[in-house]
Design an enzyme around this catalytic site. Structure first.
Site, PDB file in Angstrom:
ATOM      1  N   HIS A 142      -3.715 -17.474  43.314  1.00  0.00           N
ATOM      2  CA  HIS A 142      -4.428 -18.734  43.052  1.00  0.00           C
ATOM      3  C   HIS A 142      -4.613 -18.998  41.562  1.00  0.00           C
ATOM      4  O   HIS A 142      -5.330 -19.923  41.182  1.00  0.00           O
ATOM      5  CB  HIS A 142      -5.778 -18.743  43.765  1.00  0.00           C
ATOM      6  CG  HIS A 142      -5.638 -18.941  45.242  1.00  0.00           C
ATOM      7  ND1 HIS A 142      -5.471 -20.176  45.823  1.00  0.00           N
ATOM      8  CD2 HIS A 142      -5.583 -18.041  46.254  1.00  0.00           C
ATOM      9  CE1 HIS A 142      -5.343 -20.040  47.126  1.00  0.00           C
ATOM     10  NE2 HIS A 142      -5.402 -18.761  47.421  1.00  0.00           N
TER      11      HIS A 142
ATOM     12  N   LYS B  31       2.242 -21.747  46.204  1.00  0.00           N
ATOM     13  CA  LYS B  31       1.047 -22.574  46.007  1.00  0.00           C
ATOM     14  C   LYS B  31       1.330 -23.562  44.878  1.00  0.00           C
ATOM     15  O   LYS B  31       1.985 -24.570  45.120  1.00  0.00           O
ATOM     16  CB  LYS B  31      -0.163 -21.676  45.752  1.00  0.00           C
ATOM     17  CG  LYS B  31      -0.413 -20.704  46.922  1.00  0.00           C
ATOM     18  CD  LYS B  31      -1.662 -19.907  46.745  1.00  0.00           C
ATOM     19  CE  LYS B  31      -1.740 -18.719  47.671  1.00  0.00           C
ATOM     20  NZ  LYS B  31      -1.838 -19.036  49.086  1.00  0.00           N
TER      21      LYS B  31
ATOM     22  N   SER C 160      -9.957 -16.439  46.551  1.00  0.00           N
ATOM     23  CA  SER C 160      -9.572 -17.685  47.216  1.00  0.00           C
ATOM     24  C   SER C 160     -10.680 -18.358  48.006  1.00  0.00           C
ATOM     25  O   SER C 160     -10.605 -19.542  48.273  1.00  0.00           O
ATOM     26  CB  SER C 160      -8.364 -17.437  48.114  1.00  0.00           C
ATOM     27  OG  SER C 160      -8.623 -16.378  48.997  1.00  0.00           O
TER      28      SER C 160
END
Ligand code: PMP
Length: 395
Positions: free
Chosen positions: A211, A242, A183
């Protein structure tokens, strides 16, 4: 003086302030969008994990509202007792189909997945080998396990093999853990290398795709899909907070793995199930990704445009391979000043400094999303260039 004055905390806070590490939270007024109002100022938002712009998407909102009307606002209990809603089951079935894995279990957060899965997966007499740059929730998950722990150098397969050669024979089971996308740098794990070593040394594998979910692979199916490694990774973790735009996390894997987690993973046993609104919104998000790859394609088009424009200006953007784009400044104070000046000029980025990244590698992290327009990206780059020149970061 009384202990209830909490003077010891005030002293620690003073220490943080002196080291320049004291945080305050900026306030986002309204939805988290590509351009939004933060601390009263309209800015281009280059700081969110809302990769696909789903956090305020009309289809997700509609699904959430309908779920509230039908199911109310809370699950009512932990899932093994009485809080297992038909919506949870529907989401898990859909996610398993999307991920092309046997089964999925949904958690209340990505953090909870790591906190609850690692300790359930390995025991005393086992070894965890973790990439040195793995996320804090993996580190905490490892701490909760009775297994022995060690790290390998970031994405360094030689070092991983050294550890395996030296230590494999001492332990019953070995679990190798990596982030799918790191990240702070935006680089992708060498999952094929890890899987090959795991096969050679008879180890289990664990990837945290926080991610990569919604970002990498066909329509955002993650790193396992990106590298065509279906069936070869034992624990596949993803977030729903996310790219999916809502909140929560999941583990995908074999049916037997998921059945075990349902029996032994503490956040599932002792914390209430996800809300109906969140669950329904995520179901809608997964359906959207299964219908079309336009969302992930737009994300990658935007990321490429941003990186190309920024690269031409001469900033050091490290070795990112994903929409996460760091601008590496180095000095911590200068990183903070750069981020503040960007904010004053209308671009919001997160300054990331020690201890999150090594000393002397301070950076502002730019997160590009599918929701940014070309005009917003160009305007952001112009502002970054102007501020970069003013602060002597580029010529
Ligand atoms: N794993 C990684 C690699 C992450 O970056 C994050 C979020 N920062 C998490 C887990 C935690 O996810 P969540 O926000 O859904 O709890």
């Amino acid at each position: 003086m009384s202990i209830h004055d909490m003077q010891y905390l005030a002293d620690k806070i003073e220490g943080l302030k002196q080291d320049g590490l004291y945080k305050t939270f900026k306030v986002v007024e309204g939805p988290n969008e590509a351009e939004c109002v933060i601390d009263g100022k309209k800015v281009i938002n280059l700081s969110s994990n809302n990769y696909l712009g789903f956090a305020n998407h009309p289809r997700l909102k509609k699904a959430a509202i309908a779920a509230i009307e039908k199911y109310g606002v809370g699950a009512g209990a932990v899932r093994p007792i009485n809080g297992n809603l038909s919506l949870h089951e529907e989401l898990e079935k859909l996610l398993a189909e999307f991920k092309e894995e046997e089964a999925v279990i949904v958690y209340q957060s990505g953090f909870n997945c790591n906190a609850g899965t690692i300790q359930a997966a390995v025991d005393e007499g086992d070894l965890i080998i973790s990439d040195e740059l793995n996320h804090a929730s993996i580190i905490d998950g490892c701490r909760l396990s009775k297994a022995k722990k060690t790290v390998f150098k970031h994405s360094d397969m030689k070092d991983l093999e050294r550890v395996l050669k030296e230590r494999r024979a001492e332990f019953n089971k070995v679990l190798i853990i990596t982030d799918g996308v790191f990240s702070m740098d935006g680089d992708i794990a060498n999952l094929p290398g890890i899987v090959a070593l795991a096969e050679k040394y008879d180890c289990m594998t664990y990837v945290d795709d926080a991610h990569a979910s919604g970002v990498l692979g066909r329509s955002g199916r993650g790193t396992v899909d990106h590298f065509h490694l279906h069936g070869k990774v034992d624990f596949i973790i993803g977030t729903l907070s996310k790219a999916m735009g809502v909140i929560g996390g999941y583990v995908a894997g074999k049916q037997v793995t998921i059945d075990w987690l349902k029996n032994r993973s503490r956040p599932l046993l002792f914390s209430t199930g996800n809300t109906p609104a969140d669950t329904a919104a995520i179901i809608e998000a997964v359906k959207m990704l299964m219908e079309s790859d336009a969302y992930t394609n737009k994300l990658w088009d935007n990321a490429r445009l941003f990186k190309e424009k920024l690269g031409k200006l001469g900033f050091n953007t490290g070795h990112s391979e994903t929409p996460i784009t760091p601008i590496i400044i180095g000095d911590e104070a200068k990183t903070g000043a750069f981020s503040e000046a960007l904010f004053e000029n209308g671009v919001f980025t997160s300054p990331i400094v020690f201890p999150t990244v090594p000393k002397g590698t301070g950076r502002v992290r730019c997160m590009i999303t599918a929701a940014h327009t070309e005009e917003q990206i160009e305007r952001a780059v112009d502002i970054i260039a102007k501020v970069g020149r003013e602060l002597g970061i580029i010529e």
